[in-house]
Enzyme design. Structure first.
Site, mmCIF file in Angstrom:
data_model
loop_
_atom_site.group_PDB
_atom_site.id
_atom_site.type_symbol
_atom_site.label_atom_id
_atom_site.label_comp_id
_atom_site.label_asym_id
_atom_site.label_seq_id
_atom_site.Cartn_x
_atom_site.Cartn_y
_atom_site.Cartn_z
ATOM 1 C CG ASP A 1 -1.158 5.479 7.436
ATOM 2 O OD1 ASP A 1 0.156 5.609 8.208
ATOM 3 O OD2 ASP A 1 -2.463 5.530 7.014
ATOM 4 C CG HIS B 1 -0.015 4.327 4.202
ATOM 5 N ND1 HIS B 1 -0.630 3.623 5.411
ATOM 6 C CD2 HIS B 1 0.129 3.574 3.062
ATOM 7 C CE1 HIS B 1 -0.695 1.901 4.657
ATOM 8 N NE2 HIS B 1 -0.324 2.283 3.714
ATOM 9 C CB SER C 1 -0.661 -0.018 1.062
ATOM 10 O OG SER C 1 0.021 0.113 2.265
#
Ligand code: NAG
Ligand code: NAG
Ligand code: NAG
Ligand code: NAG
Ligand code: NAG
Ligand code: NAG
Ligand code: NAG
Length: 419
Positions: free
Chosen positions: A396, A399, A147
């Site tokens: 998060d 990312h 990802s």
């Protein structure tokens, strides 16, 4: 057969003591392992980050001249103030996914958008989409990995779409693998989701929760990329965070060991074992193929995370608004260990390519230093679908916001391939 103590610690610190107290209590162990499996599954499915600040960084790895870009190492530099800001915004680009669209999700500060990457020995020109598209007529690109590569391709498409909007040719049902085409230039860009690069049997329900560990086949590549690989002209490939998860390791179909072993029947080999084995296999595939039409392979290094005051699952945060200064933070011990494995395997492969006169076909996109200095560039709490069971926002810190520091990774790609 090593049993690395820190293997358990990156994720299971809160439960570690109970595991140890009740070593004879098999039921408790089974429940705890199932719980851990569930958590580790949610890790990247739900785009939660992993991370830990366990040990002081040990190795001196940042200063190494590890790319092949002649006099100037594009990946060796500093972040400098850049008043002009990013090349696109969330209004001009439609390829930003909601969870990484920090501006849309209410991130109030803008400072993180105003830094530019400055290699020590040269300047890095901004991405020029016109130049790039003209040079890439009739080419096939692939981004192969997890990802974080999907995160990077959003920036790549945003940078290019200033010159031409691509059309989508394909997406898998879960949108993890996709394909676009810049039709005026006949440039095709594929995103191939393969978080382990090797064949992996992953069992989970819709929420990413599983009651069985991943089965990793360390002797066979995931054919979703390995099978189609020769047809590409350029390949950006990276492994990463998924290797930190619960998994059973198989070779030649028999179990050789595991990580977070469900019971003592198997040897705890740890993620270093599986990551090294995987990269050996990946690079063997790349170096074995030395025909006329081999792709240019750009191997991207490990992405460090920036959780502070906890992990992704127990209240860890990343709310800094400016980059670290040089040397202020070098990544966690796990980050450094995994990057060392990558550099060592890459260098081995590079030698093989050199010996067959193909060294230009293997390049290192060493984004580690760019990434480790940017705790301010993560999505943090400005994302969607990310509350824990108590309704608390989980951060998060793995990312990246788009636009954000991840754009510089693509500036470097452009400079690497057009030089
Ligand atoms: C990071 O690495 C540099 C270069 O080796 C070193 O000078 C610095 O002290 C390290 N920083 C930390 C926080 O360990
Ligand atoms: C890295 O490159 C610079 C400039 O080319 C050189 O001065 C330096 O010695 C190199 N460092 C290492 C560790 O090779
Ligand atoms: C873009 O960001 C602004 C905040 O700068 C926000 O108000 C807006 O909703 C966002 N729009 C889109 C389409 O993401
Ligand atoms: C587009 O590029 C592919 C190679 O990627 C080539 O096979 C095809 O002929 C090209 N199409 C046109 C219309 O030029
Ligand atoms: C894999 O298993 C087969 C059948 O058991 C055996 O013949 C072969 O030698 C094994 N290969 C390796 C590399 O261990
Ligand atoms: C432990 O591993 C053995 C061998 O595969 C298996 O039969 C057994 O069910 C496992 N026990 C637990 C508690 O997972
Ligand atoms: C980050 O969060 C911590 C803990 O909530 C807080 O003390 C600190 O002031 C915050 N920093 C910024 C820059 O918002």
């Amino acid at each position: 057969m090593t049993n690395k103590k820190r293997d358990m610690s990156w994720i299971s610190q809160p439960w570690r003591s109970s595991l140890h107290r009740k070593t004879n209590h098999i039921l408790v162990k089974v429940i705890v392992s199932i719980f851990l499996i569930g958590i580790s599954y949610r890790l990247l499915f739900s785009r939660y980050g992993s991370g830990e600040k366990l040990l002081a960084p040990t190795t001196e790895i940042l200063g190494r001249n590890s790319t092949d870009e002649g006099k100037c190492n594009l990946c060796n530099g500093v972040w400098m103030p850049n008043p002009s800001g990013p090349a696109y915004t969330n209004l001009t680009c439609r390829f930003i996914e909601d969870h990484q669209n920090c501006l849309m999700n209410g991130r109030p500060d803008r400072g993180y958008l105003h830094w530019g990457w400055k290699p020590y020995q040269c300047d890095l020109p901004p991405f020029d989409p016109y130049l790039f598209l003209d040079a890439m007529q009739n080419k096939n690109w692939a981004f192969i990995g997890d990802s974080i590569l999907r995160n990077q391709i959003q920036s790549f498409l945003c940078l290019l779409s200033k010159a031409e909007e691509p059309v989508e040719l394909y997406h898998s049902s879960d949108f993890k693998s996709r394909q676009w085409q810049f039709q005026k230039h006949n440039l095709t860009v594929s995103l191939i989701w393969t978080p382990f690069l090797v064949r992996a049997d992953i069992f989970e329900d819709e929420n990413g929760v599983s009651d069985a560990p991943i089965q990793l086949h360390l002797d066979s590549l995931d054919q979703s990329w390995a099978g189609t690989y020769p047809k590409f002209d350029y390949v950006v490939i990276s492994g990463g965070q998924w290797f930190l998860k619960h998994a059973v390791y198989r070779e030649n179909n028999s179990i050789v060991g595991c990580h977070y072993c469900p019971n003592k029947t198997y040897a705890e080999l740890g993620y270093e074992f599986s990551y090294r084995k995987t990269l050996e296999l990946v690079f063997r595939h790349i170096t074995n193929l030395v025909g006329k039409d081999i792709p240019v392979v750009i191997f991207r290094t490990w992405t460090p995370s920036h959780f502070e005051n906890g992990q992704w699952f127990d209240g860890g945060i990343c709310n800094r608004t400016a980059p670290y200064k040089e040397g202020e933070f070098n990544g966690s011990n796990v980050d450094q260990v995994m990057r060392e494995i990558e550099l060592r395997e890459f260098e081995k492969a590079k030698k093989v390519m050199e010996s067959s006169g193909k060294s230009n076909f293997l390049k290192l996109l060493d984004t580690y230093q760019l990434a480790v200095m940017r705790p301010d560039g993560h999505v943090g709490s400005y994302r969607r679908f990310h509350k824990d069971k108590k309704g608390k926002v989980q951060y998060d810190c793995l990312h990246w916001c788009v636009p954000g520091p991840i754009d510089a990774w693509n500036d470097i790609i452009m400079e690497m391939v057009l030089k």
